[in-house]
Design an enzyme around this catalytic site. Structure first.
Site, PDB file in Angstrom:
ATOM      1  N   ASP A 199       0.856  -1.181   0.000  1.00 26.99           N
ATOM      2  CA  ASP A 199       0.000   0.000   0.000  1.00 26.99           C
ATOM      3  C   ASP A 199       0.894   1.234   0.000  1.00 26.99           C
ATOM      4  O   ASP A 199       1.434   1.623   1.014  1.00 26.99           O
ATOM      5  CB  ASP A 199      -0.897  -0.005   1.240  1.00 26.99           C
ATOM      6  CG  ASP A 199      -1.747   1.248   1.344  1.00 26.99           C
ATOM      7  OD1 ASP A 199      -1.978   1.886   0.304  1.00 26.99           O
ATOM      8  OD2 ASP A 199      -2.185   1.578   2.465  1.00 26.99           O
ATOM      9  N   ILE A 201       3.726   1.504  -1.395  1.00 29.17           N
ATOM     10  CA  ILE A 201       5.127   1.114  -1.488  1.00 29.17           C
ATOM     11  C   ILE A 201       5.324   0.388  -2.816  1.00 29.17           C
ATOM     12  O   ILE A 201       4.450  -0.343  -3.268  1.00 29.17           O
ATOM     13  CB  ILE A 201       5.515   0.174  -0.329  1.00 29.17           C
ATOM     14  CG1 ILE A 201       5.347   0.892   1.002  1.00 29.17           C
ATOM     15  CG2 ILE A 201       6.935  -0.336  -0.479  1.00 29.17           C
ATOM     16  CD1 ILE A 201       6.299   2.029   1.238  1.00 29.17           C
ATOM     17  N   ASP A 325      21.884   3.574  -7.899  1.00 33.27           N
ATOM     18  CA  ASP A 325      20.524   3.403  -8.415  1.00 33.27           C
ATOM     19  C   ASP A 325      19.638   4.552  -7.945  1.00 33.27           C
ATOM     20  O   ASP A 325      18.479   4.358  -7.568  1.00 33.27           O
ATOM     21  CB  ASP A 325      19.958   2.060  -7.946  1.00 33.27           C
ATOM     22  CG  ASP A 325      18.764   1.614  -8.788  1.00 33.27           C
ATOM     23  OD1 ASP A 325      18.661   2.049  -9.952  1.00 33.27           O
ATOM     24  OD2 ASP A 325      17.932   0.840  -8.285  1.00 33.27           O
TER      25      ASP A 325
END
Length: 491
Positions: A199, A201, A325
């Site tokens: 939720d 994420i 990243d």
């Protein structure tokens, strides 16, 4: 006697049934020092400890003859009387409304204590009041296991007759320690985690869970991957970095589960989602917000905050942390609208020197990642400047509201930027943003790593842009921010 009384008074309980546990917001994501097995010298030690307690605290002699100290916490009072075998005292407390399953900081109930001591009548009384026979303490031990360990056969048989089961030996994880004393400080009890569906994420990364009533984000390593060396190494690498990093603009590490399967990494939860979702919804951001967000990201990369006693990311010693990243999906928004960087350790690297690295053998490259520096795309040796490159692309996207070379596919855009060394044009009007900001972006995503500024330089230049805009009357209310003054002091 006085020393014991003082110890008992310090024994703060967690009696959930009466709401006696109260924590301030600032402590929600910190490990309580009282839960650290190396700091139990101030905790009251009952005569016999949990069968799985890694620290064998010395039993107290003569405790049966001691009177109950004054001002004793209700839960500790109950456990103390259970330890003494005082059936009448325990009964009186239960009649007064004390929860029979109240626990201390080690997760131990009165039934645990009575089972350890072999007090049969107390055990029978607690069971008649519906004591939880399968309750586990912080080390995973039950009353049945404790009774068996200390040779209290009658208590053990009573509990077994009620259906209690001694904990079976769980399957070992790749990070299982040989000596219980070596269990990491960050280790969490998996029974305290209530995992729910994703939720807010990024799917495939974290799931929403509750840890002792607090929302957290949990990354779970599936059981079938616990035998895969590459998956385990990646898990350990990410865990090592998260444990090492502590910064207001870096996602807060809560703890991990490494001694049980499945293994998990637990971090703070942000209901606002990530920057990628925010940009998708908002589109182009105002230059003022770009500057604020840019400073949020850059601050966690810069050494200027070493003044506050912490070395982070590019300035971590002895080895700097290169994110590798950095992208909007790995930047989360907190409830106050500030950004926090996440996603450390997702890309494994091999250190060639303190300042140089290369992708670890077998690491797959995402050729659709427009934020990836050319050195990583071409599988070359790189340094911390790859994060500055990613930062430049993020600044561009926040200003333009679109990824570079839109509407071309990400794969096409990456080839143009990494192979042909092309850069996307700025489509917004030049007068809509400070020229210094475009100049900074051009340097950040420069094809030559040596040209790219460090994050310390980036912060200095962003701060300068803020000052100039404020003096020239641009965005009047932009720079009246709570962090602005403290930031200037740290530069």
């Amino acid at each position: 006697m006085e020393g014991l009384a003082n110890q008992l008074k310090r024994g703060i309980s967690r009696q959930f049934s009466t709401g006696s546990l109260r924590r301030s917001f600032s402590r929600q994501f910190s490990r309580q020092s009282s839960l650290d097995p190396r700091r139990n010298n101030l905790r009251f030690s009952f005569g016999r400890q949990s069968s799985l307690d890694p620290i064998r605290r010395s039993p107290l002699h003569g405790h049966d003859e001691l009177s109950v100290p004054e001002n004793l916490d209700a839960t500790m009072h109950l456990l103390f009387l259970a330890c003494r075998g005082d059936v009448k005292g325990v009964e009186d407390l239960l009649n007064e409304g004390i929860d029979v399953n109240s626990i201390d900081l080690d997760g131990r109930t009165a039934l645990h204590i009575a089972a350890c001591e072999g007090h049969v009548e107390v055990v029978k009384l607690l069971l008649s009041r519906r004591a939880n026979i399968d309750a586990r303490d912080r080390w995973g031990s039950t009353a049945c296991a404790d009774a068996k360990y200390y040779g209290n056969v009658e208590v053990y048989n009573i509990l077994k007759a009620r259906g209690a089961k001694a904990p079976k030996t769980t399957r070992k994880t790749p990070m299982t320690v040989a000596n219980p004393r070596e269990i990491p400080e960050y280790e969490l009890n998996p029974l305290e985690l209530q995992v729910r569906k994703s939720d807010g994420i990024t799917k495939g990364m974290f799931q929403v869970a509750k840890w002792n009533g607090t929302k957290v984000a949990v990354k779970i390593l599936e059981k079938d991957r616990s035998a895969d060396p590459e998956s385990i190494n990646a898990f350990k690498h990410e865990l090592t970095l998260l444990e090492k990093v502590r910064h207001p603009n870096v996602i807060q590490f809560v703890g991990a589960v490494t001694q049980n399967l499945p293994m998990m990494i637990v971090a703070e939860y942000h209901s606002k989602g990530d920057l990628a979702s925010y940009l998708l919804k908002k589109g182009r951001l105002s230059p003022s917000k770009v500057l604020r967000f840019g400073l949020d990201i850059a601050r966690c990369m810069d050494r200027s905050f070493v003044i506050r006693g912490i070395n982070y990311l590019h300035e971590c010693k002895p080895d700097p942390i290169i994110h590798c990243d950095l992208k909007p999906k790995n930047i989360l928004l907190d409830n106050g609208g500030l950004l926090k960087v996440a996603g450390f350790g997702l890309i494994r690297v091999s250190n060639i020197s303190p300042d140089k690295a290369k992708l670890a053998p077998g690491t797959l490259i995402d050729h659709s990642n427009v934020y990836m520096a050319p050195e990583i795309y071409n599988d070359e040796i790189f340094d911390r400047s790859v994060d500055a490159y990613s930062f430049g692309v993020i600044l561009y996207e926040m200003l333009e509201g679109l990824q570079p070379f839109h509407p071309k596919t990400p794969e096409e855009a990456v080839k143009l930027m990494c192979l042909e060394k092309k850069r996307p044009p700025f489509k917004i009007k030049v007068r809509s943003y400070p020229p210094d900001l475009k100049e900074l972006i051009d340097e950040c995503w420069h094809s030559e790593p040596v040209v790219r500024p460090t994050f310390s330089e980036i912060i200095t230049r962003l701060d300068k842009v803020c000052c100039n805009c404020s003096k020239q009357g641009w965005w009047k209310d932009t720079f009246k921010l709570p962090w602005y003054g403290s930031l200037a002091l740290n530069l």
